[in-house]
Design an enzyme around this catalytic site. Structure first.
Site, PDB file in Angstrom:
ATOM      1  N   HIS A 120       0.830  -1.200   0.000  1.00  0.00           N
ATOM      2  CA  HIS A 120       0.000   0.000   0.000  1.00  0.00           C
ATOM      3  C   HIS A 120       0.873   1.262   0.000  1.00  0.00           C
ATOM      4  CE1 HIS A 120      -3.100  -2.973   0.623  1.00  0.00           C
ATOM      5  NE2 HIS A 120      -2.439  -3.398   1.696  1.00  0.00           N
ATOM      6  N   GLU A 150      -1.605   0.245   8.104  1.00  0.00           N
ATOM      7  CA  GLU A 150      -0.800  -0.815   7.505  1.00  0.00           C
ATOM      8  C   GLU A 150       0.310  -0.217   6.637  1.00  0.00           C
ATOM      9  OE1 GLU A 150      -1.272  -4.632   4.428  1.00  0.00           O
ATOM     10  OE2 GLU A 150      -3.013  -3.369   4.897  1.00  0.00           O
ATOM     11  N   HIS A 183       3.072  -6.967   4.374  1.00  0.00           N
ATOM     12  CA  HIS A 183       1.706  -6.523   4.670  1.00  0.00           C
ATOM     13  C   HIS A 183       1.357  -6.774   6.135  1.00  0.00           C
ATOM     14  CE1 HIS A 183       0.106  -5.755   0.555  1.00  0.00           C
ATOM     15  NE2 HIS A 183       1.078  -6.588   0.210  1.00  0.00           N
ATOM     16  N   GLU A 230       1.821 -11.626   5.550  1.00  0.00           N
ATOM     17  CA  GLU A 230       0.889 -10.898   6.403  1.00  0.00           C
ATOM     18  C   GLU A 230       1.432 -11.063   7.826  1.00  0.00           C
ATOM     19  OE1 GLU A 230      -1.530  -9.090   5.349  1.00  0.00           O
ATOM     20  OE2 GLU A 230      -2.181  -9.870   3.407  1.00  0.00           O
TER      21      GLU A 230
END
Length: 343
Positions: free
Chosen positions: A111, A148, A203, A284
């Site tokens: 992101h 995040e 992430h 993650e």
């Protein structure tokens, strides 16, 4: 004699006498004054025709030029001490000599903190080979608002520092230096263009708050449109196993209890994996919506351990495999689709 005017001869002689004496006295004094003026004038610079303005500061004298000019006086400058130069820190992407010299790593911080202000751009659709997906997403955050995107940049930068110290060249897809994105297809293209030996996309998940733990996502075999992962599935699986084991050892974070199998997941819908031509996996690092995981992920010391686990896995992968190729492995079962990674 008649008349009122006194013109007697005796008075005329007295007047002439006085005038003669006066002239004889004044002339020497005037001559002496003229000589004094000339002497003073010889010591002063010549005036302009208009003469100087009383009280004005004289302009600086310019040395004459041309063939008849005299030698220009030598001026002694005032010396200012030069500060001792200090070494600049190595810029991002610059490595020192080490065991990973000659290796290139792509780190993909998931992101972008600016995505939230560019909804139109990140919502545009891109081709991921077997379908279309959003260019990117804003990502998730903890309940307290730690995003995040901020987490992934911090951990990625820490991992970069470790890898550069080992000699690796580290390429980022973004370093907080662009207003939004890049899109998921561009993220894959950056790794391809760099001819990276390995790539990791970092992430944090946004699953239901009841779930906790981390998991690693590996590419499924996809040959559709512009996607072809057939050459990277096996080495990516090997990288995924190393990342799972080294991350757990460094952080103590448990495997995900809501997705995947033993901390591993395989997906065919993530453009960042589908379009990659180099071994690549996602991690993650925890569920940011879970209070326990959020507490760890917002701790800088824990983030340093997370970065160490990622760097350890990449170093192990690169130090034991030829450039661009890795021993084949068997992809694990499991095709979970939870989480919020744009991919």
């Amino acid at each position: 004699m008649t008349g009122t005017t006194d013109e007697r001869p005796g008075n005329r002689r007295s007047t002439r006498f006085r005038l003669t004496v006066l002239v004889c006295a004044v002339l020497p004094m005037s001559f002496a004054g003229w000589l004094g003026w000339q002497a003073l004038a010889g010591q002063q610079p010549a005036r302009t025709a208009a003469g100087p303005v009383p009280g004005a500061v004289p302009a600086p004298v310019t040395a004459p030029s041309g063939p008849t000019a005299g030698p220009t006086p030598t001026l002694t400058p005032t010396l200012t001490p030069t500060p001792t130069p200090t070494a600049s820190p190595a810029p991002a992407g610059t490595a020192t000599a080490g065991p990973l010299t000659g290796r290139t790593v792509l780190i993909d911080p998931g992101h972008n903190p600016g995505n939230v202000n560019h909804s139109a751009e990140i919502n545009s659709q891109v081709d991921v080979g077997n379908g279309h997906k959003e260019c990117d997403t804003t990502g998730t955050s903890t309940d307290a608002g730690y995003s995040e995107a901020d987490y992934t940049l911090d951990v990625s930068r820490r991992a970069r520092t470790i890898l550069q110290a080992l000699g690796a060249k580290v390429v980022f897809t973004q370093d907080g230096d662009r207003p939004w994105g890049p899109c998921v297809d561009e993220r894959a293209a950056i790794g391809n263009a760099a001819h990276a030996d390995a790539a990791v996309s970092v992430h944090g998940d946004g699953a239901p708050a009841s779930g906790s733990g981390f998991h690693v996502i590996m590419p499924a075999e996809v040959t559709a449109g512009k996607a072809d992962t057939s050459a990277i599935v096996a080495p990516s699986h090997r990288l995924g196993l190393l990342l799972r084991d080294r991350f757990k050892a460094a952080t103590g974070e448990p495997y995900s209890d809501y997705l995947g199998e033993q901390g591993l997941d395989t997906r065919s819908d993530l453009g960042g994996l589908n379009l990659s031509r180099v071994p690549k996996v996602f991690i993650e690092c925890g569920n940011m919506r879970n209070a326990g995981d959020a507490g760890r992920m917002t701790d800088p010391q824990w983030r340093q351990r997370a970065a160490q686990g990622i760097a350890d896995a990449l170093a192990a992968f690169l130090s034991t495999a030829p450039t661009g190729t890795n021993p084949a492995g068997t992809a694990p079962a499991g095709t979970g689709s939870g989480g919020v990674s744009a991919g």
